[in-house]
Design a protein around this motif. Structure first.
Motif, PDB file in Angstrom:
ATOM      1  N   MET A 195      -9.707 -19.366  49.837  1.00 19.00           N
ATOM      2  CA  MET A 195      -8.431 -19.935  50.245  1.00 19.00           C
ATOM      3  C   MET A 195      -7.342 -18.867  50.165  1.00 19.00           C
ATOM      4  O   MET A 195      -6.477 -18.777  51.038  1.00 19.00           O
ATOM      5  CB  MET A 195      -8.075 -21.118  49.339  1.00 19.00           C
ATOM      6  N   TYR A 196      -7.405 -18.086  49.115  1.00 22.30           N
ATOM      7  CA  TYR A 196      -6.387 -17.053  48.935  1.00 22.30           C
ATOM      8  C   TYR A 196      -6.465 -16.017  50.052  1.00 22.30           C
ATOM      9  O   TYR A 196      -5.457 -15.636  50.638  1.00 22.30           O
ATOM     10  CB  TYR A 196      -6.562 -16.384  47.566  1.00 22.30           C
ATOM     11  N   GLU A 207     -14.281 -20.752  46.041  1.00 27.27           N
ATOM     12  CA  GLU A 207     -13.468 -21.555  46.962  1.00 27.27           C
ATOM     13  C   GLU A 207     -12.014 -21.114  46.912  1.00 27.27           C
ATOM     14  O   GLU A 207     -11.358 -20.947  47.946  1.00 27.27           O
ATOM     15  CB  GLU A 207     -13.590 -23.041  46.608  1.00 27.27           C
ATOM     16  N   LYS A 208     -11.523 -20.881  45.692  1.00 22.93           N
ATOM     17  CA  LYS A 208     -10.121 -20.449  45.559  1.00 22.93           C
ATOM     18  C   LYS A 208      -9.909 -19.056  46.156  1.00 22.93           C
ATOM     19  O   LYS A 208      -8.885 -18.789  46.780  1.00 22.93           O
ATOM     20  CB  LYS A 208      -9.731 -20.447  44.067  1.00 22.93           C
ATOM     21  N   GLU A 217       2.008 -23.140  41.522  1.00 16.17           N
ATOM     22  CA  GLU A 217       1.612 -22.650  42.840  1.00 16.17           C
ATOM     23  C   GLU A 217       2.721 -21.809  43.459  1.00 16.17           C
ATOM     24  O   GLU A 217       2.464 -20.770  44.087  1.00 16.17           O
ATOM     25  CB  GLU A 217       1.277 -23.829  43.754  1.00 16.17           C
ATOM     26  N   GLU A 240     -16.226 -22.783  42.246  1.00 20.72           N
ATOM     27  CA  GLU A 240     -14.792 -23.106  42.304  1.00 20.72           C
ATOM     28  C   GLU A 240     -13.992 -21.841  42.546  1.00 20.72           C
ATOM     29  O   GLU A 240     -13.060 -21.822  43.373  1.00 20.72           O
ATOM     30  CB  GLU A 240     -14.358 -23.788  40.997  1.00 20.72           C
TER      31      GLU A 240
END
Length: 317
Positions: free
Chosen positions: A305-306, A301-302, A267, A298
């Motif tokens: 978030m990004y 969602e990522k 991360e 998925e």
């Protein structure tokens, strides 16, 4: 001095009485009144007759007593003189008897000393087991009992007691000492052997009970040891299992930490890449751009978030 026999002579006394005439008189009186029935009128006469007969009886019995007393006077005088003479016999008898008794007592004392000497001769090595007072026989004091007889009886008694003691000792019993004491009290061998047999039987029973107690205790000890061993083994298994669980948990935790560190590193690395791609100066005019993308849930969602993390305004249409 020649013996003298006191002469006693007796002449039969004579007392006369008209017994037959008296019997005939009384029989006649009895017949006279046998069938007579007395009434109230003749009661006075009957009482007078009874009183007369009683008076006659008393006169007769009183006369008999007088005659008896008179007749006994010569005998009483004779008995008194005879007793006096008989008592005089006791004087020489007692004197001579005293001399004889003294002589006999001296003889007995001498015989007792002889018996003591024979005792020492025969029982010298067993005086403790056979004290003289316990084997003493009063017939040994008789003049007719010679030393050979006394010696033989003492030796026989000694041999009997010796054999009895040997028999007791050959039984090799722990009760021997008590049995010997018992035997020497009464010289009863049967009683002593019975005591030993009873003692040995009791000891066997005590030993059997003790062996049974030891056997039960040993069995209980083995059971306790087996239980303790099983419990120890169970604790060891539980400890090994717990150690294995802790090991696995530690490995899992280490793996989780490792994965977390890797994820964090990823991360951080990704963030650095993202940061390098983001323009340093976002201030200024912004333009609206529209893109069409095919994403999984998925990935969607990522992406969202990004977009949010880099400060891009976005809206799902």
């Amino acid at each position: 001095m020649e013996n003298y026999e006191v002469q006693v002579q007796q002449q039969a006394g004579k007392i006369t009485c008209d017994f037959e005439a008296g019997k005939a008189y009384l029989n006649e009186r009895l017949e006279e009144y046998r069938n007579v029935v007395f009434t109230e009128d003749s009661k006075k006469e009957a009482k007078a007759t009874v009183a007369s007969l009683r008076k006659e009886k008393k006169a007769f019995t009183d006369r008999v007593k007088e005659v008896r007393d008179e007749y006994m006077k010569p005998l009483e005088e004779f008995a008194a003189k005879a007793k006096e003479l008989a008592d005089m016999y006791d004087q020489p008898i007692n004197f001579i008897n005293g001399q004889v008794s003294a002589f006999e007592q001296r003889r007995i004392e001498e015989k007792k000393e002889q018996i003591k000497d024979l005792y020492l001769e025969c029982l010298g090595d067993m005086q403790a087991e056979l004290p003289l007072n316990k084997i003493y026989n009063s017939k040994w004091e008789n003049a007719t009992t010679n030393p050979t007889q006394i010696r033989r009886e003492m030796m026989e008694r000694k041999e009997t007691v010796k054999q009895g003691l040997d028999a007791i000792r050959q039984m090799h019993s722990d009760a021997e000492e008590k049995a010997v004491v018992m035997f020497l009290e009464s010289y009863d061998l049967t009683k002593s052997i019975l005591y030993i047999n009873q003692y040995e039987q009791q000891q066997k029973e005590i030993l059997a009970r003790e062996q049974e107690r030891i056997r039960r205790e040993e069995e209980e000890r083995i059971r306790r040891e087996e239980r303790a061993k099983l419990e120890s083994e169970q604790r060891e298994r539980e400890a090994l299992a717990r150690a294995e669980r802790e090991k696995q948990e530690a490995l899992a935790a280490a793996e989780a930490e490792k994965l977390a560190a890797v994820e964090q590193a990823k991360e951080e690395a990704a963030q650095e890449v993202i940061d390098s791609m983001i323009p340093q100066d976002l201030e200024g005019s912004s333009n609206l751009y529209e893109y069409r993308m095919a994403l999984t849930a998925e990935a969607k969602e990522k992406l969202e978030m990004y977009l949010t993390s880099v400060g891009i305004d976005w809206e799902l249409i």
